[in-house]
Design a protein around this motif. Sequence first.
Motif, PDB file in Angstrom:
ATOM      1  N   LEU A 172       0.754  -1.055  -0.047  1.00 24.52           N
ATOM      2  CA  LEU A 172      -0.082   0.035   0.022  1.00 24.52           C
ATOM      3  C   LEU A 172       0.831   1.306   0.051  1.00 24.52           C
ATOM      4  O   LEU A 172       0.575   2.276  -0.708  1.00 24.52           O
ATOM      5  CB  LEU A 172      -1.094  -0.004   1.323  1.00 24.52           C
ATOM      6  CG  LEU A 172      -1.837   1.303   1.489  1.00 24.52           C
ATOM      7  CD1 LEU A 172      -2.774   1.217   0.379  1.00 24.52           C
ATOM      8  CD2 LEU A 172      -2.482   1.326   2.844  1.00 24.52           C
ATOM      9  N   LEU A 173       1.949   1.347   0.700  1.00 30.34           N
ATOM     10  CA  LEU A 173       2.805   2.360   1.210  1.00 30.34           C
ATOM     11  C   LEU A 173       3.672   2.697  -0.391  1.00 30.34           C
ATOM     12  O   LEU A 173       4.014   3.696  -0.712  1.00 30.34           O
ATOM     13  CB  LEU A 173       3.654   2.490   2.162  1.00 30.34           C
ATOM     14  CG  LEU A 173       4.337   3.563   2.529  1.00 30.34           C
ATOM     15  CD1 LEU A 173       3.317   4.677   2.717  1.00 30.34           C
ATOM     16  CD2 LEU A 173       4.983   3.428   4.057  1.00 30.34           C
ATOM     17  N   LEU A 174       4.154   1.628  -0.965  1.00 32.62           N
ATOM     18  CA  LEU A 174       4.645   1.509  -2.179  1.00 32.62           C
ATOM     19  C   LEU A 174       4.356   2.546  -3.210  1.00 32.62           C
ATOM     20  O   LEU A 174       5.076   3.671  -3.682  1.00 32.62           O
ATOM     21  CB  LEU A 174       5.227   0.380  -2.876  1.00 32.62           C
ATOM     22  CG  LEU A 174       5.690   0.322  -4.126  1.00 32.62           C
ATOM     23  CD1 LEU A 174       7.073   0.884  -4.126  1.00 32.62           C
ATOM     24  CD2 LEU A 174       5.730  -1.251  -4.793  1.00 32.62           C
ATOM     25  N   PRO A 175       2.895   2.384  -3.614  1.00 35.91           N
ATOM     26  CA  PRO A 175       2.492   3.248  -4.636  1.00 35.91           C
ATOM     27  C   PRO A 175       2.146   4.550  -4.301  1.00 35.91           C
ATOM     28  O   PRO A 175       2.285   5.732  -4.936  1.00 35.91           O
ATOM     29  CB  PRO A 175       1.109   2.612  -5.133  1.00 35.91           C
ATOM     30  CG  PRO A 175       0.842   1.666  -4.049  1.00 35.91           C
ATOM     31  CD  PRO A 175       2.097   1.177  -3.253  1.00 35.91           C
ATOM     32  N   VAL A 176       1.821   4.665  -3.080  1.00 36.76           N
ATOM     33  CA  VAL A 176       1.536   5.900  -2.180  1.00 36.76           C
ATOM     34  C   VAL A 176       2.861   6.861  -2.582  1.00 36.76           C
ATOM     35  O   VAL A 176       2.899   8.022  -2.902  1.00 36.76           O
ATOM     36  CB  VAL A 176       1.179   5.927  -0.804  1.00 36.76           C
ATOM     37  CG1 VAL A 176       1.141   7.386  -0.287  1.00 36.76           C
ATOM     38  CG2 VAL A 176      -0.368   5.315  -0.943  1.00 36.76           C
ATOM     39  N   SER A 177       3.996   6.323  -1.977  1.00 36.21           N
ATOM     40  CA  SER A 177       5.295   6.983  -2.160  1.00 36.21           C
ATOM     41  C   SER A 177       5.806   7.351  -3.443  1.00 36.21           C
ATOM     42  O   SER A 177       6.094   8.320  -3.566  1.00 36.21           O
ATOM     43  CB  SER A 177       6.214   6.125  -1.013  1.00 36.21           C
ATOM     44  OG  SER A 177       6.678   4.889  -2.012  1.00 36.21           O
ATOM     45  N   LEU A 178       5.516   6.430  -4.424  1.00 35.88           N
ATOM     46  CA  LEU A 178       5.779   6.786  -5.846  1.00 35.88           C
ATOM     47  C   LEU A 178       4.957   7.778  -6.362  1.00 35.88           C
ATOM     48  O   LEU A 178       5.478   8.569  -7.220  1.00 35.88           O
ATOM     49  CB  LEU A 178       5.739   5.499  -6.639  1.00 35.88           C
ATOM     50  CG  LEU A 178       6.632   4.342  -6.205  1.00 35.88           C
ATOM     51  CD1 LEU A 178       6.390   3.091  -6.989  1.00 35.88           C
ATOM     52  CD2 LEU A 178       8.047   4.841  -6.144  1.00 35.88           C
ATOM     53  N   VAL A 179       3.686   7.738  -6.136  1.00 35.46           N
ATOM     54  CA  VAL A 179       2.769   8.870  -6.623  1.00 35.46           C
ATOM     55  C   VAL A 179       3.242  10.143  -5.741  1.00 35.46           C
ATOM     56  O   VAL A 179       3.300  11.219  -6.698  1.00 35.46           O
ATOM     57  CB  VAL A 179       1.335   8.621  -6.325  1.00 35.46           C
ATOM     58  CG1 VAL A 179       0.333   9.857  -6.472  1.00 35.46           C
ATOM     59  CG2 VAL A 179       0.943   7.482  -7.107  1.00 35.46           C
ATOM     60  N   LEU A 180       3.586  10.134  -4.759  1.00 29.38           N
ATOM     61  CA  LEU A 180       3.822  11.306  -3.936  1.00 29.38           C
ATOM     62  C   LEU A 180       5.254  11.785  -4.781  1.00 29.38           C
ATOM     63  O   LEU A 180       5.330  13.379  -4.825  1.00 29.38           O
ATOM     64  CB  LEU A 180       3.963  11.176  -2.440  1.00 29.38           C
ATOM     65  CG  LEU A 180       2.664  11.134  -1.607  1.00 29.38           C
ATOM     66  CD1 LEU A 180       3.020  10.780  -0.324  1.00 29.38           C
ATOM     67  CD2 LEU A 180       1.807  12.593  -1.587  1.00 29.38           C
ATOM     68  N   THR A 181       6.134  11.164  -4.811  1.00 32.03           N
ATOM     69  CA  THR A 181       7.452  11.428  -5.518  1.00 32.03           C
ATOM     70  C   THR A 181       7.240  12.085  -6.586  1.00 32.03           C
ATOM     71  O   THR A 181       7.814  13.079  -7.263  1.00 32.03           O
ATOM     72  CB  THR A 181       8.245  10.293  -5.655  1.00 32.03           C
ATOM     73  OG1 THR A 181       8.497   9.972  -4.157  1.00 32.03           O
ATOM     74  CG2 THR A 181       9.573  10.744  -5.910  1.00 32.03           C
ATOM     75  N   ALA A 182       6.518  11.429  -7.543  1.00 34.23           N
ATOM     76  CA  ALA A 182       6.209  11.960  -8.898  1.00 34.23           C
ATOM     77  C   ALA A 182       5.466  13.318  -9.043  1.00 34.23           C
ATOM     78  O   ALA A 182       5.776  14.151  -9.815  1.00 34.23           O
ATOM     79  CB  ALA A 182       5.052  10.939  -9.639  1.00 34.23           C
ATOM     80  N   LEU A 183       4.623  13.484  -8.089  1.00 32.89           N
ATOM     81  CA  LEU A 183       4.169  14.994  -7.953  1.00 32.89           C
ATOM     82  C   LEU A 183       5.078  15.832  -7.344  1.00 32.89           C
ATOM     83  O   LEU A 183       5.086  17.167  -7.632  1.00 32.89           O
ATOM     84  CB  LEU A 183       2.852  14.856  -7.008  1.00 32.89           C
ATOM     85  CG  LEU A 183       1.704  13.851  -7.733  1.00 32.89           C
ATOM     86  CD1 LEU A 183       0.332  13.858  -6.525  1.00 32.89           C
ATOM     87  CD2 LEU A 183       1.092  14.534  -8.996  1.00 32.89           C
ATOM     88  N   SER A 184       5.836  15.359  -6.534  1.00 31.26           N
ATOM     89  CA  SER A 184       6.458  16.394  -5.566  1.00 31.26           C
ATOM     90  C   SER A 184       7.914  16.969  -6.350  1.00 31.26           C
ATOM     91  O   SER A 184       8.072  18.025  -6.245  1.00 31.26           O
ATOM     92  CB  SER A 184       7.354  15.518  -4.305  1.00 31.26           C
ATOM     93  OG  SER A 184       8.236  16.366  -3.802  1.00 31.26           O
ATOM     94  N   ILE A 185       8.587  15.973  -7.349  1.00 31.60           N
ATOM     95  CA  ILE A 185       9.650  16.588  -8.087  1.00 31.60           C
ATOM     96  C   ILE A 185       9.395  17.534  -8.814  1.00 31.60           C
ATOM     97  O   ILE A 185       9.988  18.599  -8.940  1.00 31.60           O
ATOM     98  CB  ILE A 185      10.206  15.395  -9.132  1.00 31.60           C
ATOM     99  CG1 ILE A 185      10.731  14.225  -8.002  1.00 31.60           C
ATOM    100  CG2 ILE A 185      11.526  15.751  -9.844  1.00 31.60           C
ATOM    101  CD1 ILE A 185      11.369  13.046  -8.653  1.00 31.60           C
ATOM    102  N   PRO A 186       8.311  17.722  -9.872  1.00 32.16           N
ATOM    103  CA  PRO A 186       7.979  19.073 -10.408  1.00 32.16           C
ATOM    104  C   PRO A 186       7.684  20.233  -9.795  1.00 32.16           C
ATOM    105  O   PRO A 186       7.987  21.215 -10.074  1.00 32.16           O
ATOM    106  CB  PRO A 186       6.870  18.417 -11.575  1.00 32.16           C
ATOM    107  CG  PRO A 186       6.607  17.151 -11.119  1.00 32.16           C
ATOM    108  CD  PRO A 186       7.479  16.708 -10.241  1.00 32.16           C
TER     109      PRO A 186
END
Length: 197
Positions: A172-186
């Motif tokens: 559950l935390l894996l996709p959450v962290s990946l989505v947050l990272t994808a939004l966070s970088i830009p």
Amino acid sequence: MKALLLKDYCVLWKQLRFFLLFILIFSALPGGFNGVFAVTYAALLPYSCIAYDERSKWDQLAAMMPYTARDLVLSRYVLGWIAAAGACALSLVLQGIFSSILDTGFYPVTLVLAFFACLATLAITLPLIFRFGVERGRLIMFLIIFLVCGSAGALGAVADTASGPPPAAVWLLLPVSLVLTALSIPLSVRCYAKRYQ
């Protein structure tokens, strides 16, 4: 990217010696909290680099070099990922060895969960640091420390239970962290460009 990471390594070299000793000690101590704390502590390295860079006016120098805002921002994320992953791997190895020797509890799922929690924490906090800076964002830094230490304490408490966290929590935390990272970088790139360029 390699040059920026090498620069951070050189800046942090003195601190890294104590950091590695600290990580070794906490990784080797039995108990779920110690390994989790080692991983979350490692994730704080990018904030130290940003603070050193602000103090030395590195960003003004970087503006004259052939680096884009994306390169400069992404190097911070990569540093955090490498540090957290390295501490997680070290904790997994040492905790596995000592748990077999001393017959103590070993919670690999909790350590992996701590790694993904660190990714999520970096994704949430780095845009704020890039926007407000370390010096002006002291309140944010206290929030970061509270968030990191609170998550370490919560995961460590869960780890010290008989069964540890369910493996489903990692998935559950894996996709959450990946989505947050994808939004966070830009978002961090925009915050950095607005503040420094």
